[in-house]
Design an enzyme around this catalytic site. Structure first.
Site, short mmCIF file in Angstrom:
data_model
loop_
_atom_site.label_atom_id
_atom_site.label_comp_id
_atom_site.label_asym_id
_atom_site.label_seq_id
_atom_site.Cartn_x
_atom_site.Cartn_y
_atom_site.Cartn_z
N ASP A 172 0.83 -1.21 0.00
CA ASP A 172 0.00 0.00 0.00
C ASP A 172 0.86 1.26 0.00
OD1 ASP A 172 0.80 -0.62 2.71
OD2 ASP A 172 -0.62 0.91 3.40
N GLU A 176 0.21 -1.22 5.63
CA GLU A 176 1.26 -0.78 6.55
C GLU A 176 1.09 0.68 6.92
OE1 GLU A 176 5.18 0.87 7.87
OE2 GLU A 176 3.95 1.48 6.18
ZN LIG Z 1 6.78 2.19 4.09
#
Ligand SMILES: [Zn+2]
Length: 421
Positions: free
Chosen positions: A86, A180
Site C-alpha cells: 500500500d 502498513e
Molecule cells: Zn513504508
C-alpha cells in the site's frame, strides 16, 4: 562479496509497481482496507509464479507469501524479506506518472504535472546523488517508492539468486503485506505460517539506514466533564468542559512536546480535542524510547487529573491509556547478529551504516513482539508520502546487493550455541 548491477530490473519493476494505485484507507474496516491493493497483490503473485518460486500463497486478508528454497544443506536461520504493497493516504496515489532522470546533474528537476521543481537547494540530500539515475513524481501524486522499491528489490534479488544457484544461501521466505501505512500491516500477519526465524523489512530511506529501535507508543484519552446550560443564563451554573480541558493541558510540562524534542527524547503530543461544553476529550500520543520514561508520562497524565479532581471533585474527569506498540529494540537486542551481519555487509560494500532509532513505528516493531524479529533496511527513497518523493535506482541496487550478501553471510556466520536462531 558480490557487487552486481541489477539497475535495469530494479527500474523496470519500480516503474511497473508505482503506476498501480494502492492507497490504503484508515477509515475503512475491510481487510485489506482498499480493494485496489488486490491489483498489485495479484500481479505480484503472477510474477512470483513466473519466476518459479514455491509455496506461493495469497490469503483472503491480502498477505502474499512465497519461498525461495535453500541452495545448501547446512541448517541456517530461515530469512524473511518483507515489503508492503500500500501507499500512504496522506497524498494522492492515483495516476502516478513516474519521471526517470538519467545521470542526475544536480540541477533542479521539473515535475511536469504540477510545474513544481525538485531542487537540491530545498532537499540537500540530492547533492549526494549526482550521477545517479533518479525516479521522481510528476508533482501530482506521491511516488510510492515507499514501499514499492522494497518489493522491486526483493523480487530482483530473488530473480538473481534463482539464476545463480551457485550462490550459497539458506531458505528465504518472501512476504508482501497490505495496510502498513495505516498501522495495520502486522495485524493479520500469520507468523507461524510465514515460518521465518528472522526477517528484514525493506522499507527504509537513504543509503545505510539500518533500524532496530522504534518508539514505545501509547495513546491516551483524557475526558473532562462539564455542565451545559444556555450561555445567556449560565451565571454560576455552566461548567465548560473545553475550559477544563485547556486548564488540564496547561498543567502539563511545556518542554515535552514534538517541536521541543529530538534524537532520543520522547514527547507528549496533543493530537486532537473534541467534544462539547458537556464533555470534552483530549487525545494524546505518548512516545519514548525508554519504557520507564513512557511510564512516567502515563503517571504525569494521571497525576494531572488528580490535581484537577482535588480542585473540582472526583467526578470532573478521567484518564484512559492504551498501549500502541513497544520499542522493537527490546526484542532485537537478543538477535543482534541481524544487525551485526547487516553492518558487516554494508561496510564491505563501502556503505556507512546508520543505526539511528526510528522516531516512529514500523510493522517490524509489531512483528518483532509477535515472534518475528524484524529490523529495517534502506531502499534509497526519500521525502515519502508527498509529491517530492524520489528514489535513486543506484541506491536501490546497493540495497539489493546488501540483501544478497546478507543471505550469503547467513551461511557462514558463527552463530553461538544458544543464540536464538
Ligand atoms: Zn513504508
Amino acid at each position: 562479496m558480490a557487487n552486481i548491477s541489477l539497475n535495469k530490473a530494479l527500474l523496470a519493476r519500480l516503474l511497473r509497481y508505482t503506476q498501480i494505485y494502492t492507497t490504503s484507507d484508515a477509515s475503512s474496516q475491510t481487510v485489506p482496507s482498499t480493494p485496489q491493493q488486490w491489483d498489485l497483490l495479484h500481479l505480484l503473485k503472477e510474477e512470483m509464479q513466473a519466476l518459479g518460486l514455491s509455496d506461493i500463497s495469497l490469503d483472503d486478508k491480502g498477505y502474499l507469501f512465497a519461498t525461495l528454497p535453500a541452495t545448501i544443506d547446512k541448517p541456517v536461520p530461515v530469512l524473511g524479506l518483507l515489503a508492503h504493497v500500500d501507499t500512504a493516504p496522506a497524498f494522492n496515489g492515483k495516476n502516478v506518472k513516474p519521471q526517470v532522470i538519467e545521470r542526475y546533474d544536480g540541477n533542479d528537476i521539473l515535475l511536469a504535472g504540477s510545474g513544481d521543481k525538485l531542487s537540491a537547494k530545498v532537499f540537500p540530500s540530492l547533492n549526494k546523488l549526482i550521477g545517479h539515475t533518479l525516479v521522481t513524481t510528476d508533482g501530482t501524486s506521491l511516488l510510492g517508492a515507499d514501499d514499492k522499491s522494497g518489493i522491486a528489490i526483493i523480487l530482483s534479488v530473488v530473480e538473481y539468486l534463482l539464476a545463480h544457484p551457485e550462490i550459497p544461501h539458506g531458505k528465504i521466505r518472501i512476504g508482501f503485506t497490505p495496510d502498513e501505512e495505516i498501522g495495520r500491516g502486522a495485524k493479520h500477519f500469520d507468523v507461524a505460517k510465514f515460518g521465518a526465524d528472522v526477517a528484514y523489512t525493506l522499507d527504509g530511506g537513504p543509503v545505510g539506514e539500518l533500524q532496530y529501535e522504534t518508539f514505545n507508543a501509547d495513546e491516551a484519552t483524557v475526558t473532562l466533564y462539564g455542565r451545559s446550560v444556555h450561555p445567556g443564563y449560565a451565571k454560576d451554573t455552566m461548567i465548560n468542559a473545553w475550559t477544563r480541558a485547556c486548564e488540564y493541558q496547561h498543567l502539563l510540562p511545556p518542554h515535552l512536546t514534538p517541536p521541543t524534542s529530538e534524537a532520543r527524547q520522547g514527547f507528549i503530543f496533543l493530537r486532537n480535542m473534541e467534544g462539547s461544553t458537556d464533555e470534552c476529550r483530549i487525545h494524546y500520543a505518548l512516545r519514548s524510547f525508554e519504557r520507564t520514561e513512557i511510564e512516567n508520562y502515563q503517571k504525569m497524565l494521571f497525576e494531572t487529573m488528580e490535581k484537577m479532581q482535588q480542585k473540582y471533585g472526583e467526578q470532573c474527569g478521567k484518564v484512559e491509556i492504551k498501549e500502541h506498540y513497544r520499542n522493537m529494540g527490546e526484542v532485537l537486542v537478543h538477535y543482534l547478529y541481524l544487525i551485526d551481519i547487516a553492518k558487516q555487509v554494508m561496510e564491505a560494500q563501502g556503505i556507512t551504516p546508520n543505526i539511528d532509532p526510528i522516531r516512529g513505528g514500523t510493522d517490524g516493531a509489531r512483528l518483532s513482539f509477535m515472534g518475528l524479529p524484524t529490523p529495517n533496511l534502506f531502499t534509497g527513497g526519500e521525502n515519502f508520502h508527498g509529491p517530492f518523493e524520489f528514489i535513486s535506482v543506484d541506491t536501490m541496487n546497493q540495497s539489493a546487493n546488501v540483501v544478497i550478501n546478507i543471505a550469503q553471510q547467513f551461511t557462514t556466520y558463527p552463530f553461538h550455541s544458544g543464540e536464538s536462531l
